[in-house]
Motif scaffolding. Structure first.
Motif, mmCIF file in Angstrom:
data_model
loop_
_atom_site.group_PDB
_atom_site.id
_atom_site.type_symbol
_atom_site.label_atom_id
_atom_site.label_comp_id
_atom_site.label_asym_id
_atom_site.label_seq_id
_atom_site.Cartn_x
_atom_site.Cartn_y
_atom_site.Cartn_z
ATOM 1 N N VAL A 143 0.849 -1.189 0.000
ATOM 2 C CA VAL A 143 0.000 0.000 0.000
ATOM 3 C C VAL A 143 0.888 1.243 0.000
ATOM 4 N N MET A 144 0.730 2.093 -1.006
ATOM 5 C CA MET A 144 1.464 3.356 -1.099
ATOM 6 C C MET A 144 0.539 4.499 -0.716
ATOM 7 N N ILE A 145 1.017 5.384 0.174
ATOM 8 C CA ILE A 145 0.212 6.501 0.679
ATOM 9 C C ILE A 145 0.973 7.799 0.441
ATOM 10 N N ASP A 146 0.314 8.766 -0.163
ATOM 11 C CA ASP A 146 0.932 10.070 -0.413
ATOM 12 C C ASP A 146 -0.002 11.162 0.102
ATOM 13 N N ILE A 147 0.542 12.079 0.913
ATOM 14 C CA ILE A 147 -0.256 13.177 1.455
ATOM 15 C C ILE A 147 -0.496 14.203 0.356
ATOM 16 N N ASP A 148 -1.747 14.561 0.139
ATOM 17 C CA ASP A 148 -2.112 15.479 -0.949
ATOM 18 C C ASP A 148 -1.700 16.914 -0.612
ATOM 19 N N HIS A 149 -1.171 17.609 -1.608
ATOM 20 C CA HIS A 149 -0.837 19.040 -1.519
ATOM 21 C C HIS A 149 0.078 19.341 -0.323
ATOM 22 N N PHE A 150 0.960 18.408 0.020
ATOM 23 C CA PHE A 150 1.793 18.628 1.209
ATOM 24 C C PHE A 150 2.805 19.747 0.995
ATOM 25 N N PRO A 202 -9.666 -9.959 -0.205
ATOM 26 C CA PRO A 202 -9.036 -8.635 -0.426
ATOM 27 C C PRO A 202 -9.834 -7.493 0.199
ATOM 28 N N GLU A 203 -11.084 -7.763 0.585
ATOM 29 C CA GLU A 203 -11.877 -6.699 1.207
ATOM 30 C C GLU A 203 -11.256 -6.222 2.522
ATOM 31 N N ARG A 204 -10.418 -7.094 3.117
ATOM 32 C CA ARG A 204 -9.717 -6.649 4.338
ATOM 33 C C ARG A 204 -8.822 -5.452 4.028
ATOM 34 N N ILE A 205 -8.154 -5.479 2.883
ATOM 35 C CA ILE A 205 -7.280 -4.379 2.483
ATOM 36 C C ILE A 205 -8.118 -3.157 2.116
ATOM 37 N N ASP A 206 -9.268 -3.374 1.468
ATOM 38 C CA ASP A 206 -10.163 -2.250 1.173
ATOM 39 C C ASP A 206 -10.555 -1.531 2.462
ATOM 40 N N HIS A 207 -10.852 -2.320 3.479
ATOM 41 C CA HIS A 207 -11.255 -1.723 4.759
ATOM 42 C C HIS A 207 -10.104 -0.917 5.366
ATOM 43 N N VAL A 208 -8.897 -1.479 5.345
ATOM 44 C CA VAL A 208 -7.747 -0.783 5.922
ATOM 45 C C VAL A 208 -7.451 0.495 5.143
ATOM 46 N N ALA A 209 -7.495 0.416 3.806
ATOM 47 C CA ALA A 209 -7.228 1.597 2.983
ATOM 48 C C ALA A 209 -8.253 2.690 3.254
ATOM 49 N N GLY A 210 -9.519 2.315 3.328
ATOM 50 C CA GLY A 210 -10.544 3.300 3.634
ATOM 51 C C GLY A 210 -10.362 3.915 5.010
ATOM 52 N N GLN A 211 -9.952 3.079 5.974
ATOM 53 C CA GLN A 211 -9.737 3.592 7.331
ATOM 54 C C GLN A 211 -8.563 4.565 7.366
ATOM 55 N N ILE A 212 -7.498 4.260 6.636
ATOM 56 C CA ILE A 212 -6.345 5.165 6.569
ATOM 57 C C ILE A 212 -6.765 6.521 6.011
ATOM 58 N N ILE A 213 -7.538 6.503 4.925
ATOM 59 C CA ILE A 213 -7.981 7.755 4.308
ATOM 60 C C ILE A 213 -8.845 8.552 5.280
ATOM 61 N N ASN A 271 -7.745 11.878 -2.303
ATOM 62 C CA ASN A 271 -8.541 11.458 -1.142
ATOM 63 C C ASN A 271 -9.313 10.174 -1.448
ATOM 64 N N ARG A 272 -8.652 9.212 -2.076
ATOM 65 C CA ARG A 272 -9.276 7.941 -2.445
ATOM 66 C C ARG A 272 -8.186 6.908 -2.708
ATOM 67 N N TYR A 273 -8.581 5.659 -2.950
ATOM 68 C CA TYR A 273 -7.594 4.621 -3.230
ATOM 69 C C TYR A 273 -7.978 3.849 -4.477
ATOM 70 N N PHE A 274 -6.959 3.268 -5.122
ATOM 71 C CA PHE A 274 -7.171 2.424 -6.294
ATOM 72 C C PHE A 274 -6.231 1.224 -6.217
ATOM 73 N N TRP A 275 -6.727 0.063 -6.681
ATOM 74 C CA TRP A 275 -5.867 -1.099 -6.890
ATOM 75 C C TRP A 275 -5.192 -0.960 -8.252
ATOM 76 N N PHE A 276 -3.965 -1.468 -8.330
ATOM 77 C CA PHE A 276 -3.208 -1.381 -9.575
ATOM 78 C C PHE A 276 -3.848 -2.237 -10.654
ATOM 79 N N GLU A 277 -3.891 -1.685 -11.878
ATOM 80 C CA GLU A 277 -4.300 -2.423 -13.068
ATOM 81 C C GLU A 277 -3.275 -2.180 -14.159
ATOM 82 N N ASN A 278 -3.116 -3.155 -15.037
ATOM 83 C CA ASN A 278 -2.073 -3.047 -16.065
ATOM 84 C C ASN A 278 -2.264 -1.824 -16.957
ATOM 85 N N ALA A 279 -3.510 -1.432 -17.194
ATOM 86 C CA ALA A 279 -3.761 -0.279 -18.062
ATOM 87 C C ALA A 279 -3.186 1.000 -17.474
ATOM 88 N N MET A 280 -3.060 1.034 -16.151
ATOM 89 C CA MET A 280 -2.517 2.231 -15.510
ATOM 90 C C MET A 280 -1.071 2.467 -15.922
#
Length: 575
Positions: A143-150, A202-213, A271-280
């Protein structure tokens, strides 16, 4: 990648140690211990003989201890004290050295400010955790986290406040993680976490990511800073294939994928999260090519100003033009600003690009009728430049363009970033004779008090409300309210997005405005603009008076009206 040079946490360099002879140290340790042991054995041997003679002398038997034997005994005592004391000192030195090495290893592996792992250590720790997860039939999420407009927070509040905000963000991230997870600060405002989870959950990670945000977005109070920060999060999982497709990705590959997903979260609004996809990754490669193209395009003069007419809605008279940027790229074709302006802002070249366009637009507008104005959008990044007003004055002086014919447009969303700085800039521009308008009104955060305090000359209604007038009652209410607000504050109104006759008719029922949109003309380059003005008699040469253009004085005769274009399919406004 978004990233920042502020509050960066560079990994400490490995300690530079001189070459040492470990065998030599061991020999010295053994020598000291050998001296102590030998002296002790000799002491036992000599002391028995010497003490026996002393006892005999006390009993009156014999002549007493031999002098040589006594000296040997005293020497043995000294050697015993020296040997054991030296050995004890060496043991203390070894313990201190081991403690220092452990401390140096800790400093090399952790971020001193937050106590988390650092960029150097998160890689091996991630690989080890992935191996442990595989043994249990689990996978790990990176999980990569970046603070917005820091960077803006640092610029406005100082690095000391920025550091404390980072520490608080790290504490909140840690609070959302399960006990077995890893956490690292990669540098600046970037954090990474590695979290084990069951393959089918994987919903466990969704929950953690949402909680972090959610935790990071909670209000933060640090010194004079009292506000909210947000975070963008990118996620990938350890069972994804590496870029070559030859096996699972390692820690470095996971970091790369999570970073791409995090960038996608920023692009989608932060202020949101995304899972990696090859198209990205393909999209990121395209963006990288765009970044190179923007830098090269500025140097090659590929960015050119286009002009869209602004007319009096009642009479159709041309009042001026808004400058809109276009990129004539040999690779990507004609690119609209929605695609390249955000890139130019992020890579730090927006000021150079904008100033070059303004200089060319001022030169073009010198040939227009002196009654016509030129409107120019400026980037929020330029608002943070305390010397922007002086730079603009320099451009006006170089082109001998009258300041009273120039209008600077500031988007409404800029006001909440730093009202004091915006107010100072507006005042400085107006002192030079430049008009300032509030662009995209209705989409941002401005309040009535800000409109009253900030000396704007004009309000521009956002096109989204204007284009929806024929089919949306709410838009009609909003436009009517803004029109009444402008009248009450004594501010004229510009309505952008007048795309067809139906919109114009609805707008006419509300009031009379300065209007622009495809109904009156599409943005065109300087040559086509001159042709249009020549046909309408709105070039300086048509009046035979270049002196008026230099002085910015309007001619006595009214300018002819411009004929509306046929109705066109509405498109996004190009700023």
């Amino acid at each position: 990648m978004p990233g920042t040079d502020d509050n960066s946490s560079a990994d400490p360099a490995p300690a530079q140690t001189q070459p040492t002879n470990r065998f030599g140290k061991a020999e010295r340790d053994l020598l000291a211990l050998g001296i102590a042991i030998t002296a002790t054995v000799l002491f036992v041997g000599t002391s028995s003989s010497a003490l026996t003679q002393v006892i005999h002398q006390i009993k009156g038997i014999g002549l007493g201890p031999d002098l040589l034997l006594t000296n040997a005994l005293l020497l043995n005592v000294a050697l015993v004290i020296f040997g054991w004391r030296r050995y004890d000192e060496l043991c203390i030195e070894v313990r201190q050295r081991r403690s220092a090495e452990a401390r140096a290893r800790q400093l090399a592996e952790t971020d001193p400010m937050t106590g988390a792992l650092n960029r150097r250590s998160i890689g091996p720790a991630t690989d080890a955790l992935i191996t442990a997860c595989a043994a249990r039939g689990e996978v790990a999420a990176f999980v990569m986290i970046d603070i917005d407009h820091f960077k803006q927070i640092n610029d406005f509040n100082g690095h000391a406040v920025g550091d404390r905000i980072l520490v608080e963000c790290a504490r909140r991230i840690r609070a959302a993680l399960p006990e077995e997870a890893l956490m690292a600060r990669l540098g600046g405002d970037e954090f990474a976490c590695v979290i084990p989870f069951a393959t089918h959950a994987p919903e466990r990670i969704d929950h953690v990511a949402g909680q972090i945000i959610d935790l990071i977005a909670a209000p933060i109070t640090v010194d004079d800073f009292n506000g909210e920060v947000t975070a963008s999060v990118g996620i990938t999982r350890s069972d994804r294939q590496n870029r070559l497709g030859t096996g699972p990705a390692d820690a470095a590959g996971l970091l790369h994928m999570a970073d791409i997903a995090m960038y996608n979260a920023k692009k989608q609004g932060r202020n949101r999260y995304f899972w990696f996809e090859n198209a990205m990754e393909s999209e990121l490669r395209y963006r990288s090519e765009m970044e190179v193209g923007v830098r090269q395009g500025i140097a090659r003069g590929e960015f050119v100003p286009y002009y869209q007419p602004q007319v009096d809605m009642g009479t159709g008279r041309v009042l001026g033009f808004e400058m809109l940027a276009r990129w004539h790229s040999p690779v990507f074709g004609v690119v609209e600003p929605d695609a390249f302006i955000p890139i130019a802002e992020e890579i730090g070249v927006i000021a150079e690009l904008s100033e070059g366009l303004i200089a060319r637009a001022l030169e073009d507008a010198r040939g227009w009728d002196p009654s016509l104005t030129l409107s120019v959008n400026i980037s929020p990044v330029q608002l943070r430049d305390p010397w922007f007003a002086q730079k603009l004055l320099k451009l006006l002086t170089a082109s001998t363009f009258p300041a009273n014919r120039l209008e600077i447009e500031i988007t409404e969303t800029c006001l909440h970033q730093n009202v004091a700085m915006v107010s100072t800039l507006i005042t400085s521009l107006k002192n030079q004779g430049i008009s300032v308008s509030l662009d995209d009104f209705g989409t941002g955060y401005s309040s009535l008090s800000q409109l009253r305090k900030l000396p704007f000359d004009r309000i521009k209604i956002d096109r989204s409300f204007v284009t929806a007038l024929p089919r949306d009652d709410d838009s009609q209410t909003i436009v009517s309210t803004i029109a009444a607000l402008g009248a009450g504050l004594g501010m004229p109104i510009t309505a952008e997005g007048v795309e067809d006759e139906a919109v114009l008719a609805q707008l006419a029922q509300i009031g009379s405005f300065r209007a622009q949109g495809y109904h009156f003309g599409r943005p065109v380059d300087a040559a086509k603009t001159r042709d249009l003005l020549a046909a309408q008699g709105l070039l300086v040469a048509a009046h035979g008076d270049t002196h008026l253009a230099a002085q910015g004085e309007a001619p006595d005769a009214p300018a002819p009206a411009i004929a509306p274009e046929p109705a066109a399919t509405p498109q996004r406004r190009s700023a």
